[in-house]
Scaffold this motif. Structure first.
Motif, short mmCIF file in Angstrom:
data_model
loop_
_atom_site.label_atom_id
_atom_site.label_comp_id
_atom_site.label_asym_id
_atom_site.label_seq_id
_atom_site.Cartn_x
_atom_site.Cartn_y
_atom_site.Cartn_z
N GLY A 67 0.79 -1.22 0.00
CA GLY A 67 0.00 0.00 0.00
C GLY A 67 0.83 1.27 0.00
N LYS A 68 0.20 2.38 -0.42
CA LYS A 68 0.84 3.70 -0.41
C LYS A 68 0.01 4.73 0.36
N LEU A 69 -1.27 4.82 0.04
CA LEU A 69 -2.13 5.78 0.73
C LEU A 69 -2.42 5.32 2.15
N SER A 70 -2.84 6.24 3.01
CA SER A 70 -3.20 5.86 4.38
C SER A 70 -4.51 5.09 4.38
N MET A 71 -4.69 4.25 5.39
CA MET A 71 -5.95 3.51 5.49
C MET A 71 -7.11 4.46 5.75
N ALA A 72 -6.84 5.60 6.37
CA ALA A 72 -7.89 6.59 6.57
C ALA A 72 -8.41 7.10 5.23
N ASP A 73 -7.49 7.37 4.29
CA ASP A 73 -7.90 7.82 2.96
C ASP A 73 -8.62 6.71 2.20
N ILE A 74 -8.15 5.48 2.37
CA ILE A 74 -8.72 4.35 1.65
C ILE A 74 -10.15 4.05 2.10
N LEU A 75 -10.40 4.18 3.40
CA LEU A 75 -11.73 3.85 3.93
C LEU A 75 -12.69 5.03 3.93
N ALA A 76 -12.17 6.23 3.69
CA ALA A 76 -13.01 7.44 3.76
C ALA A 76 -14.23 7.40 2.84
N PRO A 77 -14.12 6.96 1.58
CA PRO A 77 -15.32 6.95 0.73
C PRO A 77 -16.44 6.08 1.28
N THR A 78 -16.10 4.91 1.80
CA THR A 78 -17.14 4.02 2.33
C THR A 78 -17.74 4.58 3.61
N ILE A 79 -16.91 5.18 4.44
CA ILE A 79 -17.44 5.79 5.66
C ILE A 79 -18.47 6.87 5.30
N ALA A 80 -18.17 7.67 4.29
CA ALA A 80 -19.11 8.70 3.85
C ALA A 80 -20.40 8.10 3.32
N TYR A 81 -20.28 7.07 2.48
CA TYR A 81 -21.48 6.42 1.94
C TYR A 81 -22.30 5.76 3.06
N ALA A 82 -21.63 5.20 4.05
CA ALA A 82 -22.35 4.54 5.15
C ALA A 82 -23.19 5.56 5.92
N ARG A 83 -22.66 6.76 6.11
CA ARG A 83 -23.37 7.77 6.90
C ARG A 83 -24.39 8.55 6.07
N GLU A 84 -24.06 8.79 4.80
CA GLU A 84 -24.94 9.61 3.96
C GLU A 84 -25.91 8.78 3.13
N GLY A 85 -25.58 7.54 2.88
CA GLY A 85 -26.45 6.64 2.14
C GLY A 85 -26.07 6.47 0.68
N HIS A 86 -26.58 5.40 0.08
CA HIS A 86 -26.39 5.13 -1.33
C HIS A 86 -27.63 4.39 -1.85
N PRO A 87 -27.94 4.48 -3.16
CA PRO A 87 -29.10 3.75 -3.70
C PRO A 87 -28.77 2.27 -3.86
N VAL A 88 -29.71 1.43 -3.45
CA VAL A 88 -29.54 -0.03 -3.56
C VAL A 88 -29.58 -0.44 -5.03
N ALA A 89 -28.65 -1.31 -5.41
CA ALA A 89 -28.59 -1.81 -6.78
C ALA A 89 -29.62 -2.94 -6.98
N PRO A 90 -30.06 -3.17 -8.23
CA PRO A 90 -31.18 -4.11 -8.48
C PRO A 90 -30.94 -5.55 -8.03
N VAL A 91 -29.81 -6.15 -8.43
CA VAL A 91 -29.56 -7.54 -8.06
C VAL A 91 -29.37 -7.66 -6.55
N ILE A 92 -28.70 -6.68 -5.97
CA ILE A 92 -28.49 -6.70 -4.52
C ILE A 92 -29.82 -6.56 -3.79
N GLY A 93 -30.73 -5.73 -4.31
CA GLY A 93 -32.06 -5.64 -3.73
C GLY A 93 -32.79 -6.98 -3.76
N TYR A 94 -32.64 -7.69 -4.86
CA TYR A 94 -33.24 -9.03 -4.98
C TYR A 94 -32.68 -9.96 -3.90
N TYR A 95 -31.37 -9.93 -3.70
CA TYR A 95 -30.76 -10.81 -2.71
C TYR A 95 -31.08 -10.38 -1.27
#
Length: 596
Positions: A168-196
């Motif tokens: 690795g090169k980037l910090s783990m904080a930078d690597i995990l930041a996008p998912t942390i933001a999506y977890a708190r702010e939300g994302h639209p469920v994808a079709p196949v995942i909704g089915y499952y």
């Protein structure tokens, strides 16, 4: 005329995708002409692969692929991007993976010019003996699929940090930041995942007595029922957990507040895992095994406790026959693939287990001589009712997400991660936002079996990443989700490309077979009760003529028009001369291949 053309394509190339399933005639289901577009290049049932020069990612969710590309553009390595994508998939595709599960990876490092294998699987509780475990089953002859009994230590987070520490090169904080933001702010469920999500909730609600405590899982994932496609889904608890991992490293998960919360939770619900099990966990760097197939192509997989070497055994068997002499969708080709699978899985059931407890005779299993011996057992005219495992000459045996990423320097990552049985055990610890895996269901209860339950032992694992070399150079990082489908799928993709010249996208879109049955690593050593012949499941793109011929050869064949049981494919190849990458994903999932 159109129906005749589709039937011809299915017979000649074994290539009709599930998307075209309704257009394929079977004796029970007449063909329908529902129309459709055409393509100026390539097969009409597939779409274009993605080409890129500087970096590429293929995952089961478009947002995860975008996150991986963003990390690459920030200067991260393919490993950084793979970790970021995996974290995102744990949030966005909880039906297949998450930090409550295990992880395996194969990494091509351009600096050292070699493959690295990582086994990030966890162990059973150290404080629960075999006798105690059997008593807890209360007379059951099988390990329950849900609840606390099948839970082993989740290995994913430690595996992230192992990979990151080496590549690795980037910090783990930078690597995990996008998912942390999506977890708190939300994302639209994808079709196949909704089915499952819907199917997982139904399965959990049918097993509430087995699960015990389902309230945390319901609050985390199903507060208003199963989230539907397009609905905004948030998981702030997971965002907080990932935030602690980003700040405190892997010890935050295995030795800090998270581990203590898990310890308290399992004590409260009567589970066996304890803080000490988490504190003692570590991943293993292992040597990938490779076998020559033909035309300079080598298939590479990880050794047991995973089932990866089953794909290598299949390749070693099938290289003894020129499959290209028949059309790809012919009964002959499907017969040989099926019988090779059955032979390989006999050895999986007998020998594949935690190598620290029960080393398998791997050199013998992957030898050319043994491949020839096993090939000689195949009757070209009919299915053999029952095979057995080989006899080594010695002294003194899903639901998943697969992703692959490659970067500008030539690093290629093949990563697979899973909770098993869809979302896993049905249990979520207080306030942590992730479900625990149920991998421990895959132990054998036969005390003499190499894969028998024991304290502090890794269970047999179905999840396997794959890699291919061409003329000794890195060529293809790929994988395919779905339990016992995975080694079968790896081999079918390889055959599609090597023997039948399909491009990377076509090789994954092509209709597949999935043989189920035979002895399992969870059986007793005698394989008591095993259905040795099993069932040959095929997608609707296989022609009616081929199906009837396979039945006449003695196979039990079922046509399945739901692509769920045939896995989900992602792949990246690299042109050794130009360095250009090609990426592919498929219609059986929500995924996307993206490059830049």
């Amino acid at each position: 005329m159109r129906n005749l053309l589709l039937s011809t394509i299915a017979l000649a190339a074994f290539t009709i995708s599930p998307a075209a399933a309704q257009e394929t005639a079977t004796p029970e289901k007449p063909a329908l002409d529902i129309g459709g577009g055409g393509r100026p290049v390539g097969e009409a049932w597939s779409r274009s692969p993605v080409h890129a020069q500087h970096g590429i990612a293929a995952t089961a969710h478009p947002l995860a692929s975008q996150i991986a590309i963003d990390i690459l553009k920030q200067g991260g390595t393919a490993v950084d991007a793979a970790i970021a994508a995996n974290a995102a998939l744990g949030l966005m595709e909880p039906t297949g993976n998450g930090i409550g599960g295990d992880l395996f990876a194969i990494i091509w490092d351009p600096k050292t010019q070699r493959l690295y294998g990582l086994n990030g699987s966890g162990k059973s509780p150290m404080g629960t003996s075999y006798r105690q475990f059997i008593r807890q089953l209360n007379g059951s002859k099988t390990i329950p699929p849900f609840g606390p009994m099948p839970i082993t230590v989740p290995g994913t987070v430690d595996a992230w940090f192992e990979m990151h520490g080496k590549f690795g090169k980037l910090s783990m904080a930078d690597i995990l930041a996008p998912t942390i933001a999506y977890a708190r702010e939300g994302h639209p469920v994808a079709p196949v995942i909704g089915y499952y999500l819907d199917s997982n909730l139904k399965r959990f609600e049918q097993s509430l007595d087995m699960i015990g405590d389902f309230e945390n899982a319901r609050e985390t994932y199903f507060k208003n029922g199963a989230p539907k496609a397009g609905e905004i889904f948030k998981n702030p608890d997971l965002g907080d957990t990932l935030g602690k991992i980003a700040a405190g490293g892997r010890d935050a998960f295995y030795k800090g507040d998270i581990a203590r919360t898990i310890d308290s939770y399992f004590k409260r619900i009567g589970g066996n895992l304890r803080y000490e099990d988490f504190a003692a966990h570590s991943s293993l760097w292992v040597e990938p095994g490779c076998v020559d197939y033909r035309k300079g192509y080598e298939l590479c997989e990880l050794p047991p406790n995973s089932q990866g070497f089953a794909a290598l055994q299949m390749a070693n068997i099938l290289k003894n026959v020129d499959l290209a002499q028949w059309p790809r969708g012919s009964a002959e080709v499907l017969h040989y693939i099926t019988e090779a699978k059955r032979l390989a899985f006999e050895d999986v059931a007998r020998f594949y287990a935690d190598p620290e407890a029960s080393p398998a005779p791997l050199e013998w299993l992957l030898s050319d001589d043994y491949g020839k011996q096993r090939f000689a057992l195949i009757d070209p005219a009919k299915a053999t009712p029952g095979f057995g495992p080989g006899e080594p000459k010695l002294e003194g045996e899903g639901d998943t997400t697969y992703l692959t990423v490659a970067d500008k320097d030539g690093m290629m990552v093949s990563l697979i991660q899973s909770n098993y049985r869809g979302m896993g055990s049905g249990l979520v610890a207080d306030g942590l936002g992730f479900m625990f895996q149920d991998r421990g269901e895959l132990y054998s209860l036969d005390a003499g079996h190499p894969n028998a339950y024991a304290p502090g032992k890794r269970p047999f694992q179905t999840i396997i990443p794959a890699f291919m070399k061409k003329d000794g150079k890195p060529y293809m990082s790929f994988g395919l989700m779905g339990g016992g489908m995975q080694p079968q799928g790896h081999v079918q993709v390889m055959i599609n490309m090597v023997d039948y010249g399909m491009n990377l996208q076509e090789a994954g879109d092509a209709a597949r077979l999935n043989h189920d049955g035979g002895r399992q690593p969870t059986d007793d050593l005698a394989g008591t009760g095993a259905d040795l012949l099993g069932i040959l499941h095929v997608e609707p793109g296989i022609s009616a003529e081929t199906i009837e011929r396979l039945k006449a050869m003695g196979h039990v064949v079922e046509v399945v028009d739901n692509g769920a049981m045939f896995g989900g494919y992602q792949a990246i190849t690299r042109d050794a001369e130009t360095g250009v990458y090609t990426g592919a994903t498929e219609m059986r999932k929500d995924g996307q291949a993206i490059g830049y």
